[in-house]
Enzyme design. Structure first.
Site, PDB file in Angstrom:
ATOM      1  CE  LYS A 182       3.383  36.773  91.575  1.00 39.43           C
ATOM      2  NZ  LYS A 182       2.466  36.744  92.521  1.00 39.43           N
ATOM      3  N   GLY A 235       6.878  46.764  93.897  1.00 37.29           N
ATOM      4  CA  GLY A 235       7.105  45.715  94.972  1.00 37.29           C
ATOM      5  C   GLY A 235       8.443  46.337  95.552  1.00 37.29           C
ATOM      6  CB  THR A 239      11.292  41.806  94.921  1.00 36.78           C
ATOM      7  OG1 THR A 239      10.941  41.625  96.327  1.00 36.78           O
ATOM      8  CG2 THR A 239      10.877  40.855  94.113  1.00 36.78           C
ATOM      9  N   GLY A 240      12.936  44.145  93.276  1.00 33.61           N
ATOM     10  CA  GLY A 240      13.125  44.940  91.816  1.00 33.61           C
ATOM     11  C   GLY A 240      14.437  44.552  91.518  1.00 33.61           C
ATOM     12  CD  GLU A 257       6.389  53.367  89.718  1.00 32.51           C
ATOM     13  OE1 GLU A 257       6.552  53.804  90.707  1.00 32.51           O
ATOM     14  OE2 GLU A 257       6.246  53.897  88.464  1.00 32.51           O
ATOM     15  CB  CYS A 291       5.050  52.618  97.761  1.00 25.97           C
ATOM     16  SG  CYS A 291       3.721  53.112  96.547  1.00 25.97           S
ATOM     17  CD  GLU A 392       8.610  50.515 101.673  1.00 27.59           C
ATOM     18  OE1 GLU A 392       9.439  49.658 101.073  1.00 27.59           O
ATOM     19  OE2 GLU A 392       7.850  51.361 100.853  1.00 27.59           O
TER      20      GLU A 392
END
Ligand code: NDP
Length: 502
Positions: A182, A235, A239-240, A257, A291, A392
């Site tokens: 996805k 991401g 979310t991770g 990651e 990132c 970030e």
């Protein structure tokens, strides 16, 4: 493969070897961030579609033929795809640029770099799959085998769509795993194109499935599903963390990651002009939406003022424009929402007392009128506790922080929840390696930035992730290790007699 046009035809998804619509017929639009106009409609899949794709991958893994095919047969398919990518590299770059606003020229550098990567993955995966006999005093044969993980779910973000695909998909597929992929809703086109290439090259049906739609729906289902053996996600850190929770049901393997806030330490022995160029290099590519961007620039106080001034001069003068123009160095941010988020960070920098040296707002003159452009921005007099140094930003913003000693530089560098990358700029080799070793980051750049090799592992410390992609570690990441003990002598008989049956 889909050809670049100002507006593309509606895209389908690829499930069990078929190009298909979402089961409810729902679609969503991708807006080109350079123009503010609709670029393409994509399928808005739901949980049912995610389940269809997962079932296809499960069946293709359990019943073959992909997992049983020889490495030679798999390699032939990979080489065909690699040739197709080389032929379509510019087309793919324009498609990605139209979705995420990163200059097409910058996409092209990654897309054109695929052939050696595919070759390496094919060769190393075959070597790694060879059984390894283990020596050591032990009365039986000991052999270690690397085997397939099974069904892999891959979820990627929008910032460098093709590179993100290449970090995971070739390493996952080559060992005979099957995949449900996805891509980010904003940037699925190049991944759908690659699925088409694998289909044309003869990949068996179900071995690769690509679906599009909201991550919170289809991505969450991929993370939860008991039919998935391993989820590889790139991401946001938040979310991770959700992926980890959703994956707990069947304790599937998780590779993450995640975000970064990378420190770029510049020592006083670097000439000012060069120091400023290295500061800009760390952030400018990919519109700062990377990132591992070196967004915290730590400069030794002996050259601090001069480097800040020069950095603002260079960064502030880069060409900002449409991502398809060959002149453009900085394109628009990926979405209006991301642009607003970045502008919010810029305001917070001003409010917290940092000095704005260039940029600081949206650009809307002329052809930039309807796009999501933010001027390259440099702040000096930043302290590491300000929001612009801790969070970030994911946009064209540099925060410049002074330091006076090597020890202080390392302390500031490591004072972050993230640990993806760091940089050391100095001509003193011993100091460079000493500082690089002290940084709590998965990658360190010395007198450079932004160069990642397919032969080196990529990943982060701390809240920047789990596991490593690329290089040998990246292939190993998508395999299981099996230890086989075999007694061809009399040891087990002796054991039975001594411990149980005497
Ligand atoms: P997100 O975490 O928002 O999205 C990443 C992917 O996850 C997208 O495909 C998204 O789908 C999907 N997703 C969203 N919610 C869920 C969910 N609940 N369950 C499963 N999947 C979900 O990140 P961004 O796309 O905004 O990407 C930017 C972030 O990625 C930055 O923080 C950046 O640092 C990080 N990143 C890390 C890299 C690394 O290698 N460490 C490399 C590049 C980026 P959808 O698009 O539909 O929302």
């Amino acid at each position: 493969m889909v050809k670049y046009k100002e507006k593309l035809e509606e895209q389908k998804v690829f499930i069990d070897g078929e190009w298909t619509m979402s089961s409810k017929g729902d679609t969503y639009s991708i807006i080109n961030p350079s123009t503010g106009k609709t670029f393409v409609e994509c399928q808005k899949c739901d949980v049912g579609d995610a389940k269809r794709a997962i079932d296809a991958a499960r069946d293709a893994f359990d019943n073959g033929p992909w997992p049983e095919m020889s490495f030679e047969a798999r390699t032939k398919i990979f080489y065909k795809v690699s040739d197709m990518i080389a032929e379509k590299a510019w087309e793919i770059s324009k498609l990605d640029a139209s979705c995420n606003g990163v200059p097409a020229m910058q996409h092209a550098t990654t897309v054109m770099d695929m052939a050696p990567h595919f070759k390496y993955v094919c060769e190393r995966a075959k070597e790694l799959a060879e059984p390894k006999g283990v020596t050591g005093e032990f009365p039986m044969d000991q052999t270690v085998w690397r085997e397939q993980d099974g069904v892999i779910a891959i979820i990627t973000p929008w910032n460098v769509p093709f590179w993100q695909m290449a970090l995971k998909l070739p390493s996952a597929l080559i060992s005979g795993n099957t995949v449900v992929f996805k891509p980010a809703s904003q940037t699925p086109i190049s991944v759908l194109a690659v699925a088409g290439m694998f289909e044309e090259a003869g990949l068996p049906k179900g071995a690769l499935n690509v679906i599009t739609g909201p991550g919170s729906v289809v991505g969450a289902e991929m993370a939860k599903s008991d039919k998935v053996d391993h989820i590889a996600f790139t991401g946001e850190t938040a979310t991770g963390k959700g992926i980890v929770q959703n994956a707990a049901g069947n304790l599937k393997k998780v590779t993450l990651e995640l975000g970064g806030k990378s420190p770029n330490i510049i020592f006083g022995d670097i000439p000012v002009d060069e120091a400023a160029k290295l500061a800009v290099l760390g952030v400018a590519l990919g519109n700062g939406e990377e990132c591992f961007a070196g967004t915290r620039v730590l400069v030794e106080e002996t050259i601090y003022e001069a480097v800040c001034k020069k950095t603002a001069e260079i960064y502030g003068s880069l060409d900002v424009g449409n991502a398809l123009s060959l002149k453009t160095k900085i394109g628009p941010l990926v979405t209006e929402e991301q642009m607003k988020k970045v502008l919010g960070y810029i305001e917070s920098g001003k409010e917290e007392g940092a000095t704005l040296l260039c940029g600081g707002g949206r650009l809307q003159e002329g052809e930039l009128k309807d796009g999501f452009f933010v001027a390259p921005t440099v702040f000096s007099n930043v302290s590491n506790d300000m929001k612009i140094a801790r969070e970030e930003i994911f946009g064209p913003v540099i925060s410049m922080i002074p330091f006076s000693t090597e020890k202080e530089a390392i302390e500031i560098a490591n004072d972050s929840i993230y640990g993806l990358a760091g940089g050391v700029m100095t001509n003193d080799r011993a100091k460079a390696i000493r500082v690089a070793r002290k940084m709590k980051t998965g990658n360190v750049f010395v007198n450079t930035w932004h160069v990642t090799s397919w032969y080196m592992p990529f990943g982060g410390y701390k809240q920047s992730g789990w596991g490593r992609l690329a290089g040998e570690s990246g292939i190993e990441e998508f395999t299981q290790v099996k230890s086989i003990y075999a007694d061809w002598g009399g040891f087990t008989k002796w054991l039975l007699k001594t411990l149980l049956l005497h």
